[in-house]
Design an enzyme around this catalytic site. Structure first.
Site, PDB file in Angstrom:
ATOM      1  N   ASP A   2       0.977  -1.166   0.050  1.00  0.00           N
ATOM      2  CA  ASP A   2       0.143   0.093  -0.080  1.00  0.00           C
ATOM      3  C   ASP A   2       0.861   1.225  -0.005  1.00  0.00           C
ATOM      4  OD1 ASP A   2       0.811   0.313   2.739  1.00  0.00           O
ATOM      5  OD2 ASP A   2      -0.966  -0.638   3.468  1.00  0.00           O
ATOM      6  N   GLU A  60     -12.460 -40.068 -17.307  1.00  0.00           N
ATOM      7  CA  GLU A  60     -12.063 -39.855 -18.362  1.00  0.00           C
ATOM      8  C   GLU A  60     -13.327 -39.972 -19.322  1.00  0.00           C
ATOM      9  OE1 GLU A  60     -10.820 -37.867 -20.653  1.00  0.00           O
ATOM     10  OE2 GLU A  60      -8.872 -38.419 -20.611  1.00  0.00           O
ATOM     11  N   ASP A  96       0.541  -5.402   7.455  1.00  0.00           N
ATOM     12  CA  ASP A  96       0.314  -4.310   8.541  1.00  0.00           C
ATOM     13  C   ASP A  96       0.135  -4.951  10.038  1.00  0.00           C
ATOM     14  OD1 ASP A  96      -0.635  -1.716   9.839  1.00  0.00           O
ATOM     15  OD2 ASP A  96      -2.825  -2.302   9.439  1.00  0.00           O
ATOM     16  N   HIS A 108      -3.039 -38.212 -13.688  1.00  0.00           N
ATOM     17  CA  HIS A 108      -2.717 -39.341 -13.330  1.00  0.00           C
ATOM     18  C   HIS A 108      -1.258 -39.757 -13.778  1.00  0.00           C
ATOM     19  CE1 HIS A 108      -3.308 -41.309 -16.951  1.00  0.00           C
ATOM     20  NE2 HIS A 108      -4.379 -40.903 -17.159  1.00  0.00           N
TER      21      HIS A 108
END
Length: 462
Positions: A75, A341, A124, A265
């Site tokens: 920031d 598949e 922060d 796989h």
């Protein structure tokens, strides 16, 4: 190649005054906190502390993987603009610090993005902890830090306030439309607020800094945190981030996503021969090479420590791969038929050339039309996409806010990616997916999806 996000902050109580820094390294693919760094550095200015916070974060990322790409989010407008090369560095105290930061990684590996202070809560908080410790005459200690928990609480509070998504998870077109509307609103809000932002920017600064000797670092923190360096639905989001809308769409505003780590796989005897091997064929087991690949994947994922559940296709090769990985992670494997598949019909076990010789017309139709079926009443790509979309929605609901490993196959994994990107069906033929490769897609509460990794095989290298 791995991608890290570095969030850093720095400041002093007095400017100059007692100063400290806080830095966080996040895995961009999973949103996991990999390392935290914080240190009280004595009396310094805000800008010096900010630069030292940046250096600390870059060094922590470099220790994890010097070949990774890094996206820095801060920031501090000054640091971001100077490190991006858009602003000149005139102050004599800043020049050596900027030079030091630029030497941690090669310049092409690092990008910079300004974010609002509200989105930099984790760094922060670390900075404040470091300055509080300095006030007590101590140094920051990882064991006493609550910065990550505080950041998680803030995300949870934002998630509760978020409206429910109007579209299905992963609907790229709907998500992009919402993104455009939110960005437009955010830019308008930012324009209205910009007049007072400069005066407010340096008041009440926190602290974070890095001494030349390095500060305290904590690696492997467990809670999932936001990640803001993913593939956005809108190409102009990163450019627009310089304007930093105070409101609007962004992954950091939506709580932790459901993240699918997609694992193809390992090799079977058919894989190196490039033969069609779907759900209607011989259902081959892994080869020795495939089992070794699965072991390497399991070891790599165990080192990352981010996977919280495993779901596998019911086919033998995926269940074997999942079982080997699960042994490394200490997790059970759930089987879901939706991850199987495509059924390639009469083409099962054949090479592409053999199919072209025997079924030229059917192959040509299949390549041209996602509704076309392989010879012998196989499954079309359109049918596969419908099945994968339903499976995706079910799993996103079941694993909201968690990281789950899906062990599947070429067509389903490519389809997950295609749907997330809103790409046309023919894009399936333009993706290369290696055996035992890792990809990742995150699904946010607004229905948007973010592709974070594709076809990573770095874990297979010796």
């Amino acid at each position: 190649m791995r991608e890290f996000i570095v969030e850093a902050d720095g400041g002093s109580r007095g400017n100059p005054g007692p100063a400290g820094y806080g830095s966080v390294v996040i895995d961009a693919a999973t949103g996991q906190t990999l390392a935290e760094a914080a240190e009280y550095i004595g009396v310094a200015t805000n800008n010096v502390a900010e630069y030292r916070g940046l250096i600390a974060g870059l060094r922590a990322a470099h220790e994890l993987d010097p070949t990774a790409t890094v996206h820095v989010r801060m920031d501090s407008k000054l640091v971001i603009e100077q490190m991006s090369g858009r602003w000149k560095i005139k102050h004599p105290d800043m020049k050596p610090l900027a030079f030091e930061a630029s030497k941690v990684f090669p310049a092409p590996q690092v990008t910079y993005e300004w974010i609002p202070r509200e989105q930099n809560k984790h760094a922060d908080r670390l900075a404040n902890e470091a300055m509080d410790a300095g006030k007590r005459g101590e140094q920051w200690s990882a064991s006493g830090s609550t910065a990550e928990l505080d950041a998680a609480d803030a995300r949870a509070a934002r998630a509760v306030a978020e409206p429910k998504p109007a579209g299905p998870p992963g609907d790229a077109a709907a998500g992009a439309a919402r993104a455009r509307a939110a960005l437009s609103e955010g830019r308008a809000a930012d324009a209205a607020a910009s007049a007072g932002s400069a005066a407010a920017g340096s008041s009440g600064r926190r602290g974070a800094a890095e001494s030349s000797g390095g500060g305290a670092v904590r690696a492997g923190a467990g809670a999932e945190v936001r990640a803001g360096a993913e593939v956005r639905a809108e190409a102009d989001v990163r450019a627009a981030s310089v304007a930093a809308p105070a409101t609007g769409w962004g992954p950091a505003d939506m709580g932790a996503p459901a993240t699918f780590v997609l694992l193809r796989h390992g090799e079977t005897p058919l894989t190196p021969q490039k033969r069609f091997s779907g759900s209607g064929g011989t259902d081959p087991s892994l080869s020795d090479v495939g089992r070794e690949q699965a072991e390497r994947v399991g070891a790599a994922l165990a080192r990352r420590g981010t996977v919280q559940a495993i779901v596998a296709s019911p086919l033998t090769r995926t269940r074997e791969t999942a079982g080997i990985v699960a042994a490394h992670l200490g997790l059970d494997v759930t089987v879901d038929d939706g991850l199987r598949e495509t059924d390639f019909g009469a083409w099962e076990g054949l090479t592409f050339g053999e199919v072209r010789e025997r079924y030229a017309d059917d192959l040509g139709a299949w390549l041209a039309d996602p509704e076309a079926r392989p010879t012998g009443d196989g499954e079309s790509f359109a049918a596969t996409a419908t099945r994968i979309a339903a499976t995706r929605d079910k799993l996103v609901a079941a694993y909201a806010g968690r990281t789950v490993l899906l062990v599947s196959h070429v067509t389903p994994i490519k389809t997950f990616v295609r749907l997330a990107l809103g790409a046309p069906p023919e894009s399936l033929f333009r993706m290369e997916l290696s055996a035992a490769s890792l990809s990742a897609v995150a699904y946010y509460a607004d229905g948007n999806a973010s592709v974070r990794l594709f076809n990573d095989t770095s874990h297979l290298r010796p």
